[in-house]
Design an enzyme around this catalytic site. Sequence first.
Site, PDB file in Angstrom:
ATOM      1  N   ASP A  67      -8.017   8.265   0.148  1.00  0.00           N
ATOM      2  CA  ASP A  67      -8.572   7.185   0.976  1.00  0.00           C
ATOM      3  C   ASP A  67      -8.386   7.450   2.469  1.00  0.00           C
ATOM      4  OD1 ASP A  67      -9.685   5.699  -1.015  1.00  0.00           O
ATOM      5  OD2 ASP A  67      -8.072   4.235  -1.157  1.00  0.00           O
TER       6      ASP A  67
ATOM      7  N   THR B  50      -3.921  -0.845  -7.246  1.00  0.00           N
ATOM      8  CA  THR B  50      -4.685   0.341  -7.633  1.00  0.00           C
ATOM      9  C   THR B  50      -3.821   1.585  -7.741  1.00  0.00           C
ATOM     10  OG1 THR B  50      -6.664   1.639  -7.070  1.00  0.00           O
ATOM     11  CG2 THR B  50      -5.237   1.020  -5.240  1.00  0.00           C
TER      12      THR B  50
ATOM     13  N   SER C 254     -10.235  -0.699   0.827  1.00  0.00           N
ATOM     14  CA  SER C 254     -11.297  -1.710   0.769  1.00  0.00           C
ATOM     15  C   SER C 254     -10.857  -2.937  -0.022  1.00  0.00           C
ATOM     16  CB  SER C 254     -12.543  -1.133   0.086  1.00  0.00           C
ATOM     17  OG  SER C 254     -13.019  -0.035   0.802  1.00  0.00           O
TER      18      SER C 254
ATOM     19  N   ARG D 278       0.849  -1.196   0.000  1.00  0.00           N
ATOM     20  CA  ARG D 278       0.000   0.000   0.000  1.00  0.00           C
ATOM     21  C   ARG D 278       0.883   1.244   0.000  1.00  0.00           C
ATOM     22  NH1 ARG D 278      -5.154   1.636  -1.234  1.00  0.00           N
ATOM     23  NH2 ARG D 278      -6.091   2.929   0.380  1.00  0.00           N
TER      24      ARG D 278
ATOM     25  N   THR E 265      -9.421   0.185 -10.427  1.00  0.00           N
ATOM     26  CA  THR E 265      -8.517  -0.614  -9.608  1.00  0.00           C
ATOM     27  C   THR E 265      -8.540  -1.926 -10.346  1.00  0.00           C
ATOM     28  OG1 THR E 265      -8.985   0.494  -7.535  1.00  0.00           O
ATOM     29  CG2 THR E 265      -8.404  -1.819  -7.341  1.00  0.00           C
TER      30      THR E 265
ATOM     31  N   GLY F 209     -13.670  -1.735  -7.347  1.00  0.00           N
ATOM     32  CA  GLY F 209     -15.004  -1.184  -7.116  1.00  0.00           C
ATOM     33  C   GLY F 209     -15.110  -0.350  -5.855  1.00  0.00           C
ATOM     34  N   GLY F 210     -13.971   0.195  -5.378  1.00  0.00           N
ATOM     35  CA  GLY F 210     -14.029   1.078  -4.217  1.00  0.00           C
ATOM     36  C   GLY F 210     -14.721   0.401  -3.053  1.00  0.00           C
TER      37      GLY F 210
HETATM   38  O1  DON Z   1      -7.950   1.062  -1.736  1.00  0.00           O
HETATM   39  C1  DON Z   1      -9.127   1.326  -1.961  1.00  0.00           C
HETATM   40  O2  DON Z   1     -10.052   0.900  -1.312  1.00  0.00           O
HETATM   41  C2  DON Z   1      -9.457   2.222  -3.144  1.00  0.00           C
HETATM   42  N1  DON Z   1      -8.334   3.079  -3.437  1.00  0.00           N
HETATM   43  C3  DON Z   1      -9.847   1.365  -4.289  1.00  0.00           C
HETATM   44  C4  DON Z   1     -10.294   2.191  -5.467  1.00  0.00           C
HETATM   45  C5  DON Z   1     -11.135   1.449  -6.400  1.00  0.00           C
HETATM   46  O3  DON Z   1     -11.447   0.302  -6.237  1.00  0.00           O
HETATM   47  C6  DON Z   1     -11.605   2.241  -7.561  1.00  0.00           C
HETATM   48  N2  DON Z   1     -12.424   1.425  -8.391  1.00  0.00           N
HETATM   49  N3  DON Z   1     -13.413   1.355  -8.709  1.00  0.00           N
END
Ligand code: DON
Length: 565
Positions: free
Chosen positions: A418, A394, A448, A102, A376, A467-468
């Site tokens: 985030d 991501t 996430s 990360r 992502t 998918g955030g």
């Molecule tokens: O780490 C995370 O939870 C976010 N940065 C992920 C972003 C993401 O999945 C965007 N996509 N749709």
Amino acid sequence: MWSILAIAILTGASPGSRADAARPGGASRAAVAHKGAVASAYPLASQAGQEILSQGGNAFDAAVAVAAALAVVEPTSSGLGGGGFFLLHRQTDGFETMIDAREKAPGAASRDMYLDKAGNEIPNASTNGPLSAAIPGEPAAFEYLARKYGKLPLKQSLQPAIRLAREGFPLYARLQFGIKAKRDILVRSLDAAKVFLTADGNVPEIGTVIKQPELANTLDAIANQGAKGFYEGPVAANLVAGVRAGGGIWTLEDLKNYRVVERKPLVGEYHGARIVTAPPPSSGGIALLDSLNILAGFDFHDVDSATRKHFIIEAMRRAYRDRAIFLGDPDFIKMPLQQLMSVDYAAGQRSSIRADKAMPSELLPGIESEPKGMNTTHFSVLDAAGNRAAVTITVNLFFGNGYMPAGTGVLLNNEMDDFSTKPGRPNVFGLIGNTANSIAPNKRSLSSMSPTFVETPKGMMVIGSPGGSTIISQVLLGTLNYVDGMNAADIVKYPHYHHQYLPDDVTYEPGALTDSEIAELTAMGHKLRLSNRQWGNMQVITWDFATGKVEAASDPRGEGEGLVY
Ligand code: DON
């Protein structure tokens, strides 16, 4: 546009797998996967993984190859300027670990860096431009994986990506969509515009060959010098100069000091299935296990489909609430993880769920949101020896912050968004957090992303998705479906529904709820919102221990490919 369901199936009993399947827990330990498989969001990346497996690489070498290839062919979603989680399973001894790559906040970051003097949020500061970029982790993960777990030299595993960057690949619809969506940002970065826009600043046509010579050079530097090729020397100097010229705060020290962290995966159990998943700084594993623990106490056989979905939604509501309140970077804060994962805690949560009525989230203490799409990426790998990698990586939003420091070919992430940049402020995914996820120098923002393994006495699954905020609910639905006996192709195409505590509504894809379920859930008090678009891009591999059948399935919402060979 959402066309291809790529699924390859190969059947054949693998010697010894029947006996292994009879062994409770760790059923697959001694078994050998009959075939290797890769499922990723783009065919050229799946093929890169296959190429490395066929050269004698293991699943971890293939993970490097796929991630690096995705950095080239799916720059909307991940890349050298981003980071992610690599969940690994080694078959010989059952050892499991997660490489936490990360991104980290720069050393000069501070809690209120995205607020003005009056304490108001500065619009877009945490999403656009170099100030929104955290220190990348992906290049460090490549070297670490290759050195500690791989069989092949890093240089070899990076070759397919280097070739794709140098020779180019034809522009495809989803990438073109991303370029259109981010054109106004990309055009501000000379180097990004040079790669992704036409000479007059427009969106190139489908089929245009996208070449990235500077990215190839940066990949070459990593291939020849390992992580140092990125975090020190000329690439690092260009990154820092570019970031600072664009208003960012990176230093050479920040880059030089970046390290991945190996973390022990979280392990839980649901109806006899062993769930291995991502620990903090992912929130996914905790929320997944919390949801499954809540659901384990309900008998789904005796209820109708609307009540079943109601229970699942109520479990999501409670798990996402805990996410908002308790979770952040384990190197910075203390979290009640054992409590959140305990069956007693889940029993308490379950006791507040009525079978006939939704509980308003305001009765629990919240958030506002719009689930996002595919910026992502996740991929799954299984090698012929049974080693597995579940990798979600991501740059956060489409093309990250859209800025490419001159001479690097590297698009920067906007993972700083985030963090909880202001108490109670929802991030782009509508997720709120509290001080557990506030900004501090060198801290990792809460994620996430939820790469996960599910293993039953009968078989195993490698799963994950972008998918955030919806990543967690997608992986939950996928896990429930797998334990219920669904196959890989059906798991990836299953229509999604999602609740994240706040906003207090259930978002659902077309087809996720039948008319009668909609009527029943509404009568229970759920606020239902039909989404005008789909979300996620799930990549699943399953392996049946008894038959040896391996399936690799790529979400038909995307353009990916699952390969078994
Ligand atoms: O780490 C995370 O939870 C976010 N940065 C992920 C972003 C993401 O999945 C965007 N996509 N749709």
